[in-house]
Design an enzyme around this catalytic site. Sequence first.
Site, PDB file in Angstrom:
ATOM      1  N   GLY A 338       0.844  -1.189   0.000  1.00  0.00           N
ATOM      2  CA  GLY A 338       0.000   0.000   0.000  1.00  0.00           C
ATOM      3  C   GLY A 338       0.875   1.232   0.000  1.00  0.00           C
ATOM      4  O   GLY A 338       2.070   1.151   0.268  1.00  0.00           O
ATOM      5  N   GLY A 340       0.823   5.758   0.534  1.00  0.00           N
ATOM      6  CA  GLY A 340       0.062   6.938   0.919  1.00  0.00           C
ATOM      7  C   GLY A 340       0.998   8.121   1.001  1.00  0.00           C
ATOM      8  O   GLY A 340       2.178   8.017   0.677  1.00  0.00           O
ATOM      9  N   GLY A 341       0.485   9.226   1.446  1.00  0.00           N
ATOM     10  CA  GLY A 341       1.288  10.430   1.527  1.00  0.00           C
ATOM     11  C   GLY A 341       2.475  10.286   2.457  1.00  0.00           C
ATOM     12  O   GLY A 341       3.495  10.929   2.297  1.00  0.00           O
ATOM     13  N   GLY A 343       4.359   7.597   2.899  1.00  0.00           N
ATOM     14  CA  GLY A 343       5.367   6.633   2.497  1.00  0.00           C
ATOM     15  C   GLY A 343       4.691   5.370   2.039  1.00  0.00           C
ATOM     16  O   GLY A 343       3.554   5.404   1.554  1.00  0.00           O
ATOM     17  N   VAL A 345       4.074   0.866   2.318  1.00  0.00           N
ATOM     18  CA  VAL A 345       4.107  -0.362   3.113  1.00  0.00           C
ATOM     19  C   VAL A 345       4.513  -1.516   2.202  1.00  0.00           C
ATOM     20  O   VAL A 345       3.928  -1.712   1.138  1.00  0.00           O
ATOM     21  CB  VAL A 345       2.734  -0.677   3.745  1.00  0.00           C
ATOM     22  CG1 VAL A 345       2.823  -1.925   4.600  1.00  0.00           C
ATOM     23  CG2 VAL A 345       2.243   0.490   4.580  1.00  0.00           C
ATOM     24  N   LYS A 360       6.596  -0.739   7.135  1.00  0.00           N
ATOM     25  CA  LYS A 360       6.052   0.565   6.778  1.00  0.00           C
ATOM     26  C   LYS A 360       7.198   1.552   6.760  1.00  0.00           C
ATOM     27  O   LYS A 360       7.931   1.672   7.739  1.00  0.00           O
ATOM     28  CB  LYS A 360       5.016   0.942   7.826  1.00  0.00           C
ATOM     29  CG  LYS A 360       4.306   2.231   7.581  1.00  0.00           C
ATOM     30  CD  LYS A 360       3.109   2.267   8.525  1.00  0.00           C
ATOM     31  CE  LYS A 360       2.523   3.644   8.670  1.00  0.00           C
ATOM     32  NZ  LYS A 360       1.396   3.620   9.615  1.00  0.00           N
ATOM     33  N   ASP A 456      -8.218   6.722  15.337  1.00  0.00           N
ATOM     34  CA  ASP A 456      -8.420   6.601  13.890  1.00  0.00           C
ATOM     35  C   ASP A 456      -9.000   5.242  13.527  1.00  0.00           C
ATOM     36  O   ASP A 456      -8.509   4.542  12.650  1.00  0.00           O
ATOM     37  CB  ASP A 456      -7.096   6.861  13.151  1.00  0.00           C
ATOM     38  CG  ASP A 456      -7.328   7.343  11.721  1.00  0.00           C
ATOM     39  OD1 ASP A 456      -8.476   7.723  11.413  1.00  0.00           O
ATOM     40  OD2 ASP A 456      -6.379   7.342  10.920  1.00  0.00           O
TER      41      ASP A 456
END
Length: 666
Positions: A338, A340-341, A343, A345, A360, A456
């Site tokens: 995966g 994202g902003g 970095g 995984v 990660k 979260d």
Amino acid sequence: MSHLFILLCSIFFLSIPSSSQLDELFYSGFNELNTNITLSGISEFQKNGILRLTNETSRKMGHAFHTSPFHFKNSSNGSAFSFSTSFAFVIVPEYPKLGGHGLAFTLSPSIDLPTALPSQYLGLLNASDIGNFSNHLFAVEFDTVQDFEFGDINDNHVGININTMASNKSVAADLNLKGGKPIMVWIEYDSITTLINVTISPSSSKPRLPILSLKFDLSPILHEWMFIGFSSSTGLLASSHYVLGWSFKINGASKSLSLNSLPSLPVIKKIDKALVIGVSGSSFVFLVAMILIVAYLIRKFKNRDVIEEWELEIGPHRYSYKELKKATRGFKDKELLGAGGFGKVYKGTLPNPKIQVAVKRISHNSKQGLREFVSEIASIGRLRHRNLVQLLGWCRRRGDLLLVYDFMPNGSLDRFLFDEQNQKLSWEQRFKIIKGVASGLLYLHEGYEQIVIHRDIKASNVLLDGELNGRLGDFGLARLYEHGANPSTTRVVGTLGYLAPELPRTGKATTGSDVFAFGALLLEVACGRRPIEPKAAPEELVLVDWVWDNWKEGTFLNVVDPSLKGEFDEIEVLMVLKLGLMCSNNVALTRPSMRQVVRYLEGEIDVPEVLQAPSSSDDDQVFDGFVNQYLSSSSFVEKGSNSSTVGDVNASFASISTLPLSLCIE
Ligand SMILES: *[C@@H]1O[C@H](CO)[C@@H](O)[C@H](O)[C@H]1NC(C)=O
Ligand SMILES: *[C@@H]1O[C@H](CO)[C@@H](O)[C@H](O)[C@H]1NC(C)=O
Ligand SMILES: *[C@@H]1O[C@H](CO)[C@@H](O)[C@H](O)[C@H]1NC(C)=O
Ligand SMILES: *[C@@H]1O[C@H](CO)[C@@H](O)[C@H](O)[C@H]1NC(C)=O
Ligand SMILES: *[C@@H]1O[C@H](CO)[C@@H](O)[C@H](O)[C@H]1NC(C)=O
Ligand SMILES: *[C@@H]1O[C@H](CO)[C@@H](O)[C@H](O)[C@H]1NC(C)=O
Ligand SMILES: *[C@@H]1O[C@H](CO)[C@@H](O)[C@H](O)[C@H]1NC(C)=O
Ligand SMILES: *[C@@H]1O[C@H](CO)[C@@H](O)[C@H](O)[C@H]1NC(C)=O
């Protein structure tokens, strides 16, 4: 002959200056054979005369106490005598900017503190005896990690701890405690004024003013006889803690120590060693060799960034960069799980024992942010529950922080719910996942020594293991509080749709705000829809309202995920929907606790027949306000991805992994 022997002996003893009576001691360096100091834990006397309390092994403690106790009062009800002590210590952290807990000068009724814990307990106390009056413990701590649990002011402070780990008084040190340089300490107690003074200095001359002064009568704390010495510990991060010399006296001023006459730590930097070799041979050839070596090292330094020892070590919680690089086959795109902003995984395989992990990789430039993050990791690394994704370890390289987690072969829950290509989950599987997440969350709220607020909870942070058990992951935003403490105000972070309406107003993340997000998750799992779908028809914008409307109309079967094709246990679905509505109530106090939620889910108690409308209060408007504000601007996300703290980093991750619905308000 025997005279000669005694003479030799006394010369020998004098050469390592020693205590004459039991009201005083003086060690200018430590020699294993000639000290009356008892060691326990991993502490040891080094050949160079330095007492090393800990090395860079994680989660260890080291103790060094004078073998016989000192007389601290005349009778058990008498008043404690004055005393004074001075010593020199050095802290060499494994990673220059991050301490590995600390050390403390200690007065203790026992010589080895066997039941104490390492990490934030500094080898002094354990989780069940902190604060207990029967500890009879006095310590002056030099702490290099900020433990939120004990209200530490920063990661470089001096504190006085009486029977407890939350300092009675503490102050930020005006010099870097973990700078690898000797620090002189003077601790004085005056029985008449009952003042405790702590003074520190980078040199042998004592500053006029103490850095820390506390008026406290030690008489009820000290026993008639007390052991004196040092305690130290390492945590997930570790430091070597050294004592170079020590002087102590009851009812008087301790003999002064001079840093010049104390043993000094060998220079350990590899690059320095190379220079020494180069200079010792004065020939031209050597000079050339030296230049080559330095050039080589500089190149190596630049390419590999850090030539720090810890990078080469393989500990249970600290991986070498090489190892992780190998495990992920050089961070190959093929191994990408995966992105994202924050970095990426990667999937990885560690040898011996062969386990699959998720690595990660967080790119990070801010040292401050990194430091905060790592101190969070230190706490969160200790959480253990079958419904949490276990953090196995970490590694840091240049601006990169690598976190190693249990590998979850089935990925995140949202993929199963929303990804068209993915296999859909049956109701049984969904119900099992819900129960798992609930029990993981209950553990965070009530089962750990502190309250952990996840902050979260959402479908993309629920990961599924091989048996499709739900496990909560991504603790990047988590907060820890003492049980019974009032949560402090923080930046509001989280993901829109899961964000409790009171949060933007109060700024306080609570167990109640986690419950709200869990409610959104329940509805999401039952309905197969996201909490807020901007593109849906207006009346379907907010999932909770849609479910509530259908509930009122008695058409609740309409909301159940159509991909279940009607195959579900109606009673369970009904309960989950009801529970989702209860948890989604805008009034925090009317939401159930996670304990109640788990009892409902386990069928121990029945969900009430009559439900309150989830948005019955004025808070509704506040919430709508935010939805509208968000929908008209996407600047929240931008803001998150540029700023420096961890919360922001993760918020921007969230924004990519789901819809761009993340939110971060300063
Ligand atoms: C150690 O203790 C013994 C007995 O109490 C004493 O004779 C000796 O001088 C002490 N040695 C040192 C180095 O303090
Ligand atoms: C630290 O010391 C212990 C015991 O003295 C030893 O087993 C361990 O290998 C040492 N660790 C390091 C990193 O030097
Ligand atoms: C403790 O007792 C000794 C002898 O009995 C006496 O000389 C001394 O003054 C007492 N000290 C204090 C602080 O009371
Ligand atoms: C203190 O304790 C001693 C016995 O240990 C007793 O004789 C004395 O009266 C006590 N003094 C006070 C002030 O309680
Ligand atoms: C904590 O320390 C106390 C002694 O101070 C001991 O009685 C107790 O068993 C310890 N608790 C644990 C969990 O180790
Ligand atoms: C304090 O410790 C004592 C002895 O270890 C124990 O009996 C007592 O219950 C403890 N008190 C508290 C409040 O934990
Ligand atoms: C200060 O010390 C006392 C010991 O008498 C302890 O009970 C108390 O909790 C401490 N206060 C703080 C703020 O830690
Ligand atoms: C402690 O420091 C204060 C100054 O802050 C000084 O007046 C006092 O004499 C000191 N006490 C001792 C025991 O050194």
